[in-house]
Design a protein around this motif. Structure first.
Motif, short mmCIF file in Angstrom:
data_model
loop_
_atom_site.label_atom_id
_atom_site.label_comp_id
_atom_site.label_asym_id
_atom_site.label_seq_id
_atom_site.Cartn_x
_atom_site.Cartn_y
_atom_site.Cartn_z
N HIS A 65 -9.59 2.27 8.93
CA HIS A 65 -10.47 1.54 9.84
C HIS A 65 -11.76 1.13 9.12
N GLN A 66 -12.33 2.03 8.34
CA GLN A 66 -13.55 1.71 7.59
C GLN A 66 -13.27 0.63 6.54
N PHE A 67 -12.09 0.71 5.91
CA PHE A 67 -11.71 -0.30 4.92
C PHE A 67 -11.60 -1.67 5.58
N GLN A 68 -10.90 -1.72 6.72
CA GLN A 68 -10.71 -3.00 7.39
C GLN A 68 -12.02 -3.56 7.96
N ALA A 69 -12.97 -2.66 8.22
CA ALA A 69 -14.28 -3.09 8.71
C ALA A 69 -15.21 -3.51 7.58
N GLY A 70 -14.73 -3.42 6.34
CA GLY A 70 -15.55 -3.84 5.20
C GLY A 70 -16.61 -2.84 4.80
N GLN A 71 -16.43 -1.56 5.18
CA GLN A 71 -17.42 -0.54 4.86
C GLN A 71 -17.13 0.16 3.54
N ILE A 72 -15.86 0.24 3.16
CA ILE A 72 -15.48 0.97 1.95
C ILE A 72 -14.38 0.21 1.21
N ARG A 73 -14.21 0.54 -0.06
CA ARG A 73 -13.01 0.23 -0.84
C ARG A 73 -12.31 1.55 -1.05
N LEU A 74 -11.02 1.57 -0.88
CA LEU A 74 -10.28 2.83 -0.76
C LEU A 74 -9.21 2.95 -1.83
N ILE A 75 -9.19 4.10 -2.51
CA ILE A 75 -8.15 4.43 -3.50
C ILE A 75 -7.39 5.64 -2.99
N LEU A 76 -6.07 5.51 -2.88
CA LEU A 76 -5.20 6.61 -2.47
C LEU A 76 -4.61 7.24 -3.72
N ALA A 77 -5.09 8.40 -4.10
CA ALA A 77 -4.65 9.09 -5.32
C ALA A 77 -3.63 10.15 -4.93
N PHE A 78 -2.35 9.88 -5.19
CA PHE A 78 -1.30 10.77 -4.67
C PHE A 78 -0.64 11.59 -5.77
N HIS A 79 -0.31 12.81 -5.41
CA HIS A 79 0.46 13.72 -6.26
C HIS A 79 1.88 13.18 -6.39
N HIS A 80 2.31 12.86 -7.61
CA HIS A 80 3.59 12.17 -7.83
C HIS A 80 4.67 13.20 -8.18
N VAL A 81 5.46 13.58 -7.20
CA VAL A 81 6.46 14.63 -7.38
C VAL A 81 7.81 14.04 -7.78
N GLU A 82 8.30 13.06 -6.99
CA GLU A 82 9.64 12.53 -7.17
C GLU A 82 9.62 11.00 -7.08
N VAL A 83 10.74 10.40 -7.46
CA VAL A 83 10.86 8.95 -7.32
C VAL A 83 10.94 8.55 -5.85
N ASP A 84 11.13 9.51 -4.95
CA ASP A 84 11.16 9.22 -3.52
C ASP A 84 9.77 9.07 -2.92
N ASP A 85 8.72 9.37 -3.67
CA ASP A 85 7.36 9.33 -3.12
C ASP A 85 7.00 7.97 -2.51
N PRO A 86 7.38 6.83 -3.12
CA PRO A 86 7.03 5.55 -2.49
C PRO A 86 7.63 5.39 -1.09
N LEU A 87 8.88 5.86 -0.89
CA LEU A 87 9.48 5.77 0.44
C LEU A 87 8.71 6.62 1.43
N VAL A 88 8.32 7.82 1.00
CA VAL A 88 7.54 8.70 1.86
C VAL A 88 6.21 8.05 2.20
N GLY A 89 5.55 7.48 1.18
CA GLY A 89 4.27 6.83 1.42
C GLY A 89 4.38 5.65 2.37
N LEU A 90 5.44 4.84 2.21
CA LEU A 90 5.65 3.72 3.13
C LEU A 90 5.82 4.20 4.56
N TYR A 91 6.54 5.30 4.74
CA TYR A 91 6.74 5.84 6.08
C TYR A 91 5.42 6.32 6.68
#
Length: 351
Positions: A65-91
């Motif tokens: 919500h803050q990102f869409q309101a133009g208040q912040i720029r956001l970086i999602l730094a995720f622990h990369h365990v498996e090749v399935d992580d992108p599917l989990v993130g999309l969900y």
């Protein structure tokens, strides 16, 4: 970890795949996502990801919500365990974040998505279609190794400043296969955050740069003992061992003994292959393994003229990049200018 198939000849250099986000591609992937999660199959694992739970997703909803309101720029730094992580993130982004936003009365514009970095080698083992798909989902390919991928970093820096979505990145640089352990972090995530803050200041913009860590952990709800038995038996036969009689499904001690026995057997075989002198009787397994890893990496580093710098992962990345420079050659952008002898020597090096 996946590796590209071994080439039989030298090839032109890998071109940069520019991000070309297409909303209809994201809608399509979101629509078939439940099917992708269920059909994610490997021969030795139970079929599919049965359930995804998220803690702290309310914080993600607030940050979006803050990102869409133009208040912040956001970086999602995720622990990369498996090749399935992108599917989990999309969900999580397409289902759980909007659900949490509704519960909190937070208005969010759809789609909830993120730009991201991915390894340039992925389309090599996954197929060219994968590069096309990741590009249309807003991804940026990056070469990992000793050379700086300036095209990828420039594109990432641009999207961090102007992209319509937050930016996802794995600070570990690769999958590590361990839900409970984090590999050493590469400096790229922090560097991108500092660049974004610098670019915002130059543009006279007031947004803050927020880096939010995201942990990912997998659990087996219903272990498939038959598939584990099949995998272990296959590995034992390939390694020259005779698989024992099948145990009862709950015989955890039996599985642990077989896995450890296979590990010790493989370690001994590789010590012999590299002509390593025997260590004193009772030497710790980890000490033997570290010596073997160092010797194997040093062998490749010596061949490519590299110095052994950094941890295991960074050494592997530098070797990988050095090998790619022998396979994907700048000279082959215009192959007609090469004599047959020159082309043959390049192919020989690639092999």
């Amino acid at each position: 970890m996946f590796s590209p198939p071994p080439p039989s000849f030298a090839r032109p250099p890998l071109d940069f795949i520019p991000p070309a986000y297409k909303p209809w591609v994201l809608r399509l992937v979101h629509g078939i996502l439940p099917l992708l999660l269920r059909l994610r199959v490997r021969p030795w694992l139970p079929s599919g990801i049965a359930k995804i739970e998220a803690r702290g997703v309310e914080t993600l909803a607030q940050l979006y919500h803050q990102f869409q309101a133009g208040q912040i720029r956001l970086i999602l730094a995720f622990h990369h365990v498996e090749v399935d992580d992108p599917l989990v993130g999309l969900y999580v982004l397409s289902r759980l974040v909007p659900q949490a936003a509704r519960h909190q009365g937070i208005p969010l514009r759809k789609p909830i998505h993120a730009h991201f970095l991915y390894d340039r080698g992925m389309p090599l083992w996954g197929g060219e279609w994968l590069g096309w798909l990741l590009s249309r989902l807003g991804g940026i390919p990056v070469h990992r190794g000793r050379r700086v991928d300036r095209l990828a970093l420039a594109a990432a820096r641009r999207l961090l400043l102007e992209g319509q979505f937050p930016f996802g990145i794995a600070p570990e640089g690769a999958t590590n296969g361990h839900s409970e352990r984090v590999n050493p972090l590469e400096p790229g995530t922090a560097q991108l955050a500092f660049w974004c803050a610098e670019d915002l200041a130059k543009a006279g913009r007031s947004e803050k740069v927020v880096v939010v860590p995201i942990g990912i952990q997998y659990r087996y709800l219903k272990p498939s003992w038959k598939k584990l038995e099949r995998l272990l038996s296959h590995l034992e036969r390939l390694s020259g061992l005779t698989p024992p009689a099948a145990p009862k499904p709950s015989a955890n001690r039996h599985w642990a003994q077989r896995i450890c026995g296979l590990a010790h057997h493989l370690l001994a075989q590789m010590e012999t292959f590299y002509d390593l002198p025997p260590l004193p009787s009772g030497a710790p397994f980890n000490a033997r393994l570290e010596r073997l890893l160092h010797t194997a990496l040093q062998t490749a580093e010596t061949y490519f003229g590299l110095s052994p710098q950094g941890d295991w992962n960074s050494r592997c990345r530098r070797i990988e990049e050095a090998a790619w420079t022998q396979i994907y050659r700048e000279e082959l952008r215009h192959p007609g200018s090469l004599a047959p002898l020159q082309r043959g020597l390049l192919d020989w090096k690639a092999q």
